[in-house]
Design an enzyme around this catalytic site. Structure first.
Site, short mmCIF file in Angstrom:
data_model
loop_
_atom_site.label_atom_id
_atom_site.label_comp_id
_atom_site.label_asym_id
_atom_site.label_seq_id
_atom_site.Cartn_x
_atom_site.Cartn_y
_atom_site.Cartn_z
N LYS A 109 -10.42 4.31 -1.59
CA LYS A 109 -9.25 4.38 -2.48
C LYS A 109 -8.95 2.98 -3.05
O LYS A 109 -8.58 2.85 -4.23
CB LYS A 109 -8.05 4.92 -1.71
CG LYS A 109 -6.74 4.92 -2.47
CD LYS A 109 -6.66 5.97 -3.57
CE LYS A 109 -5.38 5.79 -4.37
NZ LYS A 109 -5.07 6.87 -5.28
N LYS A 116 2.01 -1.69 -5.18
CA LYS A 116 1.87 -1.38 -3.74
C LYS A 116 0.38 -1.24 -3.41
O LYS A 116 -0.11 -1.78 -2.42
CB LYS A 116 2.64 -0.08 -3.46
CG LYS A 116 2.70 0.35 -2.02
CD LYS A 116 1.66 1.37 -1.61
CE LYS A 116 1.77 2.70 -2.29
NZ LYS A 116 0.73 3.65 -1.85
#
Ligand code: NAP
Length: 300
Positions: free
Chosen positions: A171, A239
């Protein structure tokens, strides 16, 4: 009807739970803000009082909350999932969090005889709603097989990429590609604007060739319209980039392009633009260049 638990009914979790129920599964849900869980209650969706209760009545529990600390809170905090796990239980974490924190969390769950898959997702709110998410999974292959009926209810592309933590690392790889492609699309359109080119024709000319990308095809037209509504916000993107840059630091890998984009998004956050889409990255280049992209096409 198979039983599954689900923790975290945000933009992504709520769509995933709806698809699990639509596929014929019974889902026990918990959400910190109780009203969101109660709004989803139906014959196929029951609301539990705590994450521990979800885990105590389901052998498999999916989690989709925001960041590493939030996963820690719902799994290992008071009345957390860990309090309800039994030998053989399976926890599937769909949140995008730190790969190294993931390995630590997985070890703690494995220590009580339960299993952990890290299974972050890509595909945005549209993918969650339509059940077409890309899911990148780290963990034991037998557990991936066990989870497959549930994963197929929420995902279109399901890839077992390696051991625990590997899903989160893939990811991170995904997010590097997202932001560096965004920077490329932004720089390209700024040059086109400065040269007086027709931006739509320019996009048409380059999108199908070697320079094409999902970002250019999907966000390029939005940039030309100065439509900054988010598919994915700058705040959430930051983030994720924090996770990417920390992983790169731990592994000793230089990522100059990603680090540059992180600083550009930080400048936009300082201007109060954190809730705009990540394609608003071009605004940082506009500040440097002293002119705007497609200013004459601005429809507000
Ligand atoms: P979201 O809409 O902001 O929802 C976040 C969810 O996490 C909410 O259910 C929230 O509960 C819960 N939560 C956060 N902190 C918590 C805590 N400390 N304790 C308990 N619950 C907590 O976020 P989202 O868009 O669904 O994203 C979820 C995850 O998927 C994130 O890791 C994100 O990076 C990832 N993701 C998102 C997208 C996207 O396009 N949105 C795409 C791919 C991956 P409340 O309802 O009480 O706030």
């Amino acid at each position: 009807m198979a039983e599954i638990g689900f923790i975290g009914l945000g933009i992504m979790g709520s769509g995933m739970v709806a698809n699990l129920a639509a596929a014929g599964h019974h889902v026990t849900v918990w959400n910190r803000t109780t009203a969101k869980a109660e709004a989803m209650a139906s014959d196929a969706i029951s609301v539990a009082g705590t994450p521990a209760e979800v885990a105590s009545v389901n052998d498999i529990v999916m989690v989709c909350v925001s960041d590493s600390g939030d996963v820690e809170a719902v799994v290992f905090g008071k009345d957390g999932v860990a309090d309800g796990l039994r030998e053989g239980s399976l926890l599937i974490d769909h949140s995008t969090i730190s790969p190294s924190a993931t390995v630590g969390f997985a070890r703690r769950v494995n220590d009580v005889g339960a299993h952990w898959l890290d299974a972050p997702i890509s595909g945005g709110s549209e993918g969650a709603k339509n059940g077409t998410l890309s899911i990148m999974i780290g963990g034991d292959g037998a557990q991936v097989t066990r989870a497959m009926p549930f994963l197929e209810a929420v995902g279109g592309t399901i890839t077992h990429v390696g051991e625990q933590g590997a899903g989160q690392l893939v990811k991170a790889v995904n997010q590097i590609l997202v932001v560096v492609n965004q920077l490329a699309a932004s720089e390209a359109l700024m040059l086109a604007e400065a040269g007086g080119l027709d931006l739509n024709k320019t996009l048409d000319a380059v999108s199908g060739g070697a320079a094409g990308s999902w970002m250019l095809s999907n966000r390029g037209p939005q940039m030309i319209k100065r439509d900054w509504r988010p598919g994915f916000t700058i705040d959430l993107q930051q983030k994720d980039l924090r996770i990417v840059l920390k992983a790169a630091d731990e592994l000793g890998v230089p990522l100059p392009g990603t680090a540059l984009v992180f600083q550009m998004y930080r400048a936009l956050q300082a201007q109060g633009l954190g809730s705009e889409g990540n394609h608003a990255l071009v605004k940082a280049l506009e500040d440097l260049a002293g002119f705007e992209l497609a200013a004459s096409d601005d429809d507000g």
